[in-house]
Design a protein around this motif. Structure first.
Motif, PDB file in Angstrom:
ATOM      1  N   TYR A 268      14.561   2.254  16.945  1.00  0.00           N
ATOM      2  CA  TYR A 268      14.956   1.773  15.621  1.00  0.00           C
ATOM      3  C   TYR A 268      14.657   0.282  15.586  1.00  0.00           C
TER       4      TYR A 268
ATOM      5  N   CYS B  11      19.069   8.606  18.192  1.00  0.00           N
ATOM      6  CA  CYS B  11      18.123   7.513  17.981  1.00  0.00           C
ATOM      7  C   CYS B  11      17.333   7.229  19.253  1.00  0.00           C
TER       8      CYS B  11
ATOM      9  N   THR C 259      22.849   1.602  14.598  1.00  0.00           N
ATOM     10  CA  THR C 259      21.987   2.779  14.727  1.00  0.00           C
ATOM     11  C   THR C 259      21.516   2.991  16.153  1.00  0.00           C
TER      12      THR C 259
ATOM     13  N   GLN D 229      26.065   8.188   8.079  1.00  0.00           N
ATOM     14  CA  GLN D 229      26.897   7.122   8.642  1.00  0.00           C
ATOM     15  C   GLN D 229      27.357   6.182   7.531  1.00  0.00           C
TER      16      GLN D 229
ATOM     17  N   GLU E 126      23.462   5.409  18.152  1.00  0.00           N
ATOM     18  CA  GLU E 126      23.532   6.823  17.783  1.00  0.00           C
ATOM     19  C   GLU E 126      22.797   7.672  18.823  1.00  0.00           C
TER      20      GLU E 126
ATOM     21  N   HIS F 161      22.414  10.503  10.910  1.00  0.00           N
ATOM     22  CA  HIS F 161      22.277   9.051  10.728  1.00  0.00           C
ATOM     23  C   HIS F 161      22.483   8.680   9.261  1.00  0.00           C
TER      24      HIS F 161
ATOM     25  N   TRP G 292      13.398   9.610  15.945  1.00  0.00           N
ATOM     26  CA  TRP G 292      14.623  10.398  16.043  1.00  0.00           C
ATOM     27  C   TRP G 292      14.364  11.649  16.862  1.00  0.00           C
TER      28      TRP G 292
END
Length: 95
Positions: free
Chosen positions: A39, A36, A30, A69, A33, A66, A57
């Motif tokens: 996290y 992001c 994550t 995924q 990403e 997300h 986010w």
């Protein structure tokens, strides 16, 4: 507008390590990403069955992407056998 998300998960007692391994993998993936910003995964000090995600986010669209995924879908599918109860999810905005 950034989206702030807190997720609280309670592992079944005999599934703590299996769940932690999956969650650690989710963190690694994550954080790569685009949407992001944060996290972070925490585990309870007094109750190691509790895991808490603190997420930020860039947008709702990024959070939605997300959730599509493969590693997130795989976790959602496996969650009933790992979790004592459904995850508590809290969405917020900065005020």
């Amino acid at each position: 507008m950034s989206i702030y998300l807190t997720a609280i998960l309670k592992s079944k007692t005999d599934k703590i390590q299996e769940l932690k391994t999956i969650l650690d993998n989710m963190v690694l993936n994550t954080r790569n990403e685009e949407a992001c910003e944060k996290y972070d995964l925490h585990q309870g000090l007094e109750d190691e069955t509790v895991f808490i995600f603190h997420e930020i986010w860039k947008s709702k669209e990024g959070l939605d992407a997300h959730n599509q995924q493969l590693y997130i879908k795989e976790f959602v599918e496996k969650a009933p056998e790992l979790l004592e109860e459904p995850a508590e999810i809290y969405l917020a905005k900065l005020v």
